[in-house]
Scaffold this motif. Structure first.
Motif, short mmCIF file in Angstrom:
data_model
loop_
_atom_site.label_atom_id
_atom_site.label_comp_id
_atom_site.label_asym_id
_atom_site.label_seq_id
_atom_site.Cartn_x
_atom_site.Cartn_y
_atom_site.Cartn_z
N GLN A 25 -0.10 10.27 -7.25
CA GLN A 25 1.12 9.97 -6.51
C GLN A 25 2.36 10.07 -7.41
N TRP A 75 -6.30 10.67 -4.05
CA TRP A 75 -4.91 10.20 -3.95
C TRP A 75 -4.73 8.88 -4.70
N THR A 76 -4.91 8.96 -6.01
CA THR A 76 -4.76 7.77 -6.87
C THR A 76 -3.28 7.58 -7.20
N TRP A 77 -2.96 6.46 -7.83
CA TRP A 77 -1.56 6.20 -8.15
C TRP A 77 -1.04 7.21 -9.16
N TRP A 89 -3.82 8.25 2.28
CA TRP A 89 -4.14 7.00 1.59
C TRP A 89 -5.63 6.80 1.36
N ASP A 90 -6.45 7.19 2.28
CA ASP A 90 -7.90 6.98 2.15
C ASP A 90 -8.59 8.10 1.40
N TRP A 114 6.21 3.61 -1.52
CA TRP A 114 7.08 4.77 -1.73
C TRP A 114 8.22 4.79 -0.74
N GLY A 170 0.82 -1.21 0.00
CA GLY A 170 0.00 0.00 0.00
C GLY A 170 0.85 1.25 0.00
N PRO A 171 0.63 2.14 0.97
CA PRO A 171 1.36 3.40 0.97
C PRO A 171 2.86 3.24 1.29
N TRP A 172 3.24 2.07 1.75
CA TRP A 172 4.65 1.85 2.09
C TRP A 172 5.52 1.61 0.86
N SER A 188 1.55 9.66 1.36
CA SER A 188 0.65 8.52 1.12
C SER A 188 0.10 7.96 2.43
N LEU A 189 0.95 7.91 3.45
CA LEU A 189 0.46 7.42 4.74
C LEU A 189 -0.63 8.33 5.29
#
Length: 152
Positions: free
Chosen positions: A61, A56-58, A51-52, A14, A10-12, A47-48
Protein backbone atom coordinates in the motif's frame (compact mmCIF):
# COMPACT_ATOMS: atom_id res chain seq x y z
CA UNK A 1 -4.13 4.77 21.10
CA UNK A 2 -3.18 5.70 17.54
CA UNK A 3 -2.43 2.07 16.73
CA UNK A 4 -5.92 1.10 17.92
CA UNK A 5 -7.53 3.76 15.69
CA UNK A 6 -5.46 2.64 12.69
CA UNK A 7 -6.43 -0.99 13.23
CA UNK A 8 -10.13 -0.13 13.59
CA UNK A 9 -10.25 2.02 10.47
CA UNK A 10 -8.65 -0.62 8.24
CA UNK A 11 -8.83 0.41 4.59
CA UNK A 12 -10.37 3.76 5.53
CA UNK A 13 -7.02 4.99 6.86
CA UNK A 14 -6.03 6.12 3.38
CA UNK A 15 -9.32 7.91 2.88
CA UNK A 16 -8.90 9.79 6.17
CA UNK A 17 -5.30 10.68 5.27
CA UNK A 18 -6.40 11.86 1.82
CA UNK A 19 -9.18 14.04 3.22
CA UNK A 20 -6.80 15.51 5.81
CA UNK A 21 -4.30 16.40 3.09
CA UNK A 22 -7.01 17.94 0.93
CA UNK A 23 -8.18 19.95 3.94
CA UNK A 24 -4.62 21.11 4.59
CA UNK A 25 -4.44 22.27 0.97
CA UNK A 26 -7.36 24.58 1.69
CA UNK A 27 -5.63 25.99 4.78
CA UNK A 28 -2.19 26.30 3.15
CA UNK A 29 -2.78 26.60 -0.61
CA UNK A 30 0.13 25.85 -2.85
CA UNK A 31 -1.16 23.17 -5.23
CA UNK A 32 1.06 20.47 -3.78
CA UNK A 33 -0.89 18.72 -1.04
CA UNK A 34 -3.86 18.32 -3.38
CA UNK A 35 -1.93 15.84 -5.54
CA UNK A 36 -0.68 13.82 -2.57
CA UNK A 37 -4.20 13.88 -1.10
CA UNK A 38 -5.65 12.57 -4.34
CA UNK A 39 -3.07 9.76 -4.29
CA UNK A 40 -4.12 8.81 -0.75
CA UNK A 41 -7.80 8.75 -1.74
CA UNK A 42 -6.98 6.53 -4.76
CA UNK A 43 -5.04 4.12 -2.53
CA UNK A 44 -7.99 4.19 -0.13
CA UNK A 45 -10.34 3.19 -2.94
CA UNK A 46 -7.95 0.41 -3.96
CA UNK A 47 -7.74 -0.73 -0.33
CA UNK A 48 -11.51 -1.00 -0.10
CA UNK A 49 -11.50 -3.24 -3.17
CA UNK A 50 -8.39 -5.27 -2.33
CA UNK A 51 -8.42 -5.39 1.47
CA UNK A 52 -8.86 -9.15 1.70
CA UNK A 53 -6.27 -9.92 -0.99
CA UNK A 54 -3.21 -11.61 0.45
CA UNK A 55 -0.71 -9.46 -1.42
CA UNK A 56 -2.26 -6.15 -0.27
CA UNK A 57 0.00 -5.66 2.75
CA UNK A 58 0.78 -2.28 4.28
CA UNK A 59 4.16 -2.31 2.51
CA UNK A 60 2.50 -2.72 -0.89
CA UNK A 61 0.00 0.00 0.00
CA UNK A 62 2.79 2.44 0.88
CA UNK A 63 4.66 1.66 -2.35
CA UNK A 64 1.50 2.13 -4.41
CA UNK A 65 0.81 5.40 -2.57
CA UNK A 66 4.33 6.69 -3.24
CA UNK A 67 4.12 5.78 -6.93
CA UNK A 68 0.69 7.38 -7.37
CA UNK A 69 1.75 10.46 -5.38
CA UNK A 70 4.83 11.00 -7.56
CA UNK A 71 2.85 10.47 -10.74
CA UNK A 72 0.08 12.84 -9.64
CA UNK A 73 2.55 15.54 -8.55
CA UNK A 74 4.32 15.45 -11.91
CA UNK A 75 1.03 15.34 -13.81
CA UNK A 76 -0.30 18.21 -11.70
CA UNK A 77 2.80 20.32 -12.35
CA UNK A 78 2.49 19.73 -16.08
CA UNK A 79 -1.21 20.57 -15.96
CA UNK A 80 -0.59 23.80 -14.04
CA UNK A 81 2.16 24.91 -16.43
CA UNK A 82 0.02 24.28 -19.48
CA UNK A 83 -2.93 26.20 -18.07
CA UNK A 84 -0.84 29.21 -17.03
CA UNK A 85 -1.64 31.47 -19.97
CA UNK A 86 -2.12 35.12 -19.07
CA UNK A 87 -4.09 37.79 -20.88
CA UNK A 88 -1.40 40.24 -19.65
CA UNK A 89 1.92 38.44 -20.32
CA UNK A 90 3.96 41.63 -19.70
CA UNK A 91 2.17 42.55 -16.47
CA UNK A 92 5.27 42.64 -14.28
CA UNK A 93 7.65 43.73 -17.05
CA UNK A 94 7.00 47.43 -17.10
CA UNK A 95 9.92 48.33 -19.36
CA UNK A 96 8.83 45.75 -21.96
CA UNK A 97 5.33 47.29 -21.97
CA UNK A 98 6.83 50.54 -23.25
CA UNK A 99 8.26 49.12 -26.48
CA UNK A 100 6.71 50.98 -29.40
CA UNK A 101 5.77 54.07 -27.37
CA UNK A 102 7.03 57.52 -28.32
CA UNK A 103 8.28 60.15 -25.91
CA UNK A 104 10.33 63.32 -25.75
CA UNK A 105 13.90 63.18 -24.48
CA UNK A 106 14.07 64.69 -21.01
CA UNK A 107 17.87 64.76 -21.01
CA UNK A 108 20.06 64.60 -24.12
CA UNK A 109 21.61 61.30 -25.07
CA UNK A 110 25.36 61.80 -24.73
CA UNK A 111 27.80 58.93 -25.28
CA UNK A 112 24.81 56.63 -25.69
CA UNK A 113 23.11 57.46 -22.36
CA UNK A 114 20.20 59.81 -21.58
CA UNK A 115 16.76 60.00 -19.95
CA UNK A 116 13.14 60.24 -21.06
CA UNK A 117 9.98 60.85 -19.11
CA UNK A 118 6.98 58.64 -19.78
CA UNK A 119 3.97 59.34 -17.61
CA UNK A 120 5.27 60.11 -14.15
CA UNK A 121 8.45 58.04 -14.46
CA UNK A 122 11.87 59.02 -15.74
CA UNK A 123 13.68 56.21 -17.56
CA UNK A 124 17.34 55.71 -18.42
CA UNK A 125 17.77 55.25 -22.15
CA UNK A 126 20.51 54.23 -24.53
CA UNK A 127 20.75 55.05 -28.19
CA UNK A 128 22.41 57.39 -30.65
CA UNK A 129 23.43 60.84 -29.41
CA UNK A 130 20.37 63.11 -29.60
CA UNK A 131 19.45 66.52 -28.18
CA UNK A 132 16.97 67.06 -25.34
CA UNK A 133 13.44 67.58 -26.65
CA UNK A 134 13.87 65.13 -29.55
CA UNK A 135 10.95 62.74 -30.19
CA UNK A 136 12.10 59.14 -29.77
CA UNK A 137 10.50 55.71 -30.06
CA UNK A 138 11.27 52.89 -27.62
CA UNK A 139 12.61 49.93 -29.60
CA UNK A 140 13.79 47.65 -26.80
CA UNK A 141 14.29 47.17 -23.10
CA UNK A 142 17.00 45.50 -21.06
CA UNK A 143 17.76 45.68 -17.34
CA UNK A 144 15.35 48.57 -16.70
CA UNK A 145 17.02 50.60 -19.45
CA UNK A 146 15.13 51.50 -22.61
CA UNK A 147 16.65 51.46 -26.08
CA UNK A 148 15.44 54.35 -28.23
CA UNK A 149 15.80 55.76 -31.72
CA UNK A 150 14.79 59.09 -33.20
CA UNK A 151 11.30 59.30 -34.70
CA UNK A 152 11.55 60.10 -38.42
Amino acid sequence: MIEKIVMELGPWNWMVLGLLLLGLEILAPGFFLIWVGIAAVVVGALSLALWDAGFWTWQVQVLVFLAIALASVFAGRALMRRGNVSDEPLLNQRSAQLIGKTATLHEAIVNGHGRIKIGDTTWSVSGPDLDAGTQVRVTGAADMKLVVEAVQ
